[in-house]
Design a protein around this motif. Structure first.
Motif, mmCIF file in Angstrom:
data_model
loop_
_atom_site.group_PDB
_atom_site.id
_atom_site.type_symbol
_atom_site.label_atom_id
_atom_site.label_comp_id
_atom_site.label_asym_id
_atom_site.label_seq_id
_atom_site.Cartn_x
_atom_site.Cartn_y
_atom_site.Cartn_z
ATOM 1 N N SER A 60 0.815 -1.224 0.000
ATOM 2 C CA SER A 60 0.000 0.000 0.000
ATOM 3 C C SER A 60 0.849 1.275 0.000
ATOM 4 O O SER A 60 0.307 2.377 -0.011
ATOM 5 N N TRP A 61 2.169 1.124 0.004
ATOM 6 C CA TRP A 61 3.045 2.295 0.026
ATOM 7 C C TRP A 61 3.226 2.844 -1.385
ATOM 8 O O TRP A 61 3.078 2.140 -2.389
ATOM 9 N N ASP A 62 3.634 4.106 -1.443
ATOM 10 C CA ASP A 62 4.064 4.687 -2.713
ATOM 11 C C ASP A 62 5.418 4.086 -3.070
ATOM 12 O O ASP A 62 6.234 3.810 -2.186
ATOM 13 N N GLN A 63 5.686 3.902 -4.355
ATOM 14 C CA GLN A 63 6.926 3.245 -4.753
ATOM 15 C C GLN A 63 8.176 4.069 -4.417
ATOM 16 O O GLN A 63 9.284 3.538 -4.400
ATOM 17 N N ASP A 64 7.998 5.367 -4.143
ATOM 18 C CA ASP A 64 9.140 6.203 -3.755
ATOM 19 C C ASP A 64 9.251 6.374 -2.250
ATOM 20 O O ASP A 64 10.075 7.170 -1.763
ATOM 21 N N ASP A 65 8.453 5.624 -1.493
ATOM 22 C CA ASP A 65 8.481 5.730 -0.038
ATOM 23 C C ASP A 65 9.879 5.365 0.480
ATOM 24 O O ASP A 65 10.422 4.318 0.127
ATOM 25 N N GLU A 106 13.589 1.441 0.942
ATOM 26 C CA GLU A 106 15.049 1.253 0.955
ATOM 27 C C GLU A 106 15.491 0.617 2.267
ATOM 28 O O GLU A 106 16.315 -0.313 2.287
ATOM 29 N N GLU A 107 14.941 1.107 3.360
ATOM 30 C CA GLU A 107 15.294 0.569 4.682
ATOM 31 C C GLU A 107 14.877 -0.903 4.797
ATOM 32 O O GLU A 107 15.648 -1.752 5.278
ATOM 33 N N LEU A 108 13.688 -1.201 4.337
ATOM 34 C CA LEU A 108 13.182 -2.580 4.418
ATOM 35 C C LEU A 108 13.989 -3.503 3.515
ATOM 36 O O LEU A 108 14.284 -4.644 3.891
ATOM 37 N N ALA A 161 7.529 -4.197 -6.438
ATOM 38 C CA ALA A 161 8.506 -4.387 -7.515
ATOM 39 C C ALA A 161 9.805 -3.666 -7.174
ATOM 40 O O ALA A 161 10.909 -4.204 -7.367
ATOM 41 N N ARG A 162 9.691 -2.444 -6.668
ATOM 42 C CA ARG A 162 10.910 -1.699 -6.302
ATOM 43 C C ARG A 162 11.610 -2.361 -5.124
ATOM 44 O O ARG A 162 12.851 -2.466 -5.104
#
Length: 257
Positions: A180-185, A189-191, A237-238
């Protein structure tokens, strides 16, 4: 005795008149002589032969083999029966396999996946993963088995070992939240870093065999499996792309598409 009509002979032996005539046409049972009224009369020897043919046919011996079998000497007869027994055993095993397939059809996953993989899916559900994630993993397992069968066992073993790690389970569930996050969230990166570190600590990941290199389409096959459903979730995907990049940087051989 004066002999029996074909109808009586068939009834006594337990077959139909049509079957008796079929045996005659194949030469398995000689046609008896006709009496003065023009009817064929079956005597005890004829009935004995009919019983022998019917018994062998009922046991699964092909009709084309029965004549030679009945006319053989005791030793070849026994050897021939052993051969028939072997073939019947093979047929029984094949039928049992078909029956098992039908049983698996009644249980969904089990027609496409072995018991070990089905147990893994049950375990995912028991750990609290939602039905959509379990379904996606089921599809990935089916695709892996079909497209990269030589990697299937190691894929299952890797996932089994990962599920023993509470941290991996927790991180994976956070990855599901990322749907449900935006792909630029920035949390992605942290996850991704946390997931990559966790996977690299898993011995099953570090020692997993490389994907087969003798195919020109290895990367495409891998991509179909590992990026299944990503089109529906850009953020996931990101996340997956970042995890793959970190694993490659650590020396894990992951094909590039």
């Amino acid at each position: 005795m004066t002999g029996l009509t074909i109808g009586q002979a068939a009834a006594f032996v337990g077959v139909t008149i049509k079957t008796v005539r079929h045996y005659h046409r194949l030469g398995l049972v000689a046609e008896p002589d006709r009496d003065g009224s023009g009817y064929r009369r079956y005597r005890s020897d004829d009935l004995l032969r009919l019983v022998q043919v019917r018994t062998l046919a009922g046991a699964g011996v092909p009709l084309a083999e029965i004549g030679d079998l009945l006319d053989a000497e005791p030793e070849p007869f026994a050897a021939a029966l052993d051969d028939v027994h072997r073939r019947l055993t093979e047929q029984i095993e094949e039928l049992a396999a078909r029956r098992d397939t039908l049983d698996r059809l009644a249980h969904g996953d089990r027609v496409l996946l072995p018991d070990r993989a089905c147990a893994l899916l049950d375990r995912l559900a028991g750990l609290g993963f939602d039905a959509d994630y379990v379904a996606a993993q089921r599809e990935a397992l089916v695709l892996t088995r079909a497209l990269i069968p030589e990697m299937f066992a190691s894929f299952v073993a890797q996932l089994e070992q990962s599920l023993d790690d509470p941290t991996f389970v927790e991180l994976t569930k956070r990855g599901l939240d990322a749907r449900s996050w935006d792909q630029d969230d920035p949390r992605i990166e942290e996850l991704a870093s946390a997931l990559a570190d966790n996977l690299l600590a898993n011995s099953a990941v570090r020692t997993a065999p490389s994907l087969p290199g003798n195919r020109t389409d290895t990367a495409a096959r891998y991509g179909v499996v590992n990026h299944h459903r990503e089109d529906e979730m850009p953020s996931v995907a990101r996340l997956n792309a970042l995890v793959e990049a970190k694993l490659r940087a650590a020396g894990i051989a992951i094909p590039r598409q």
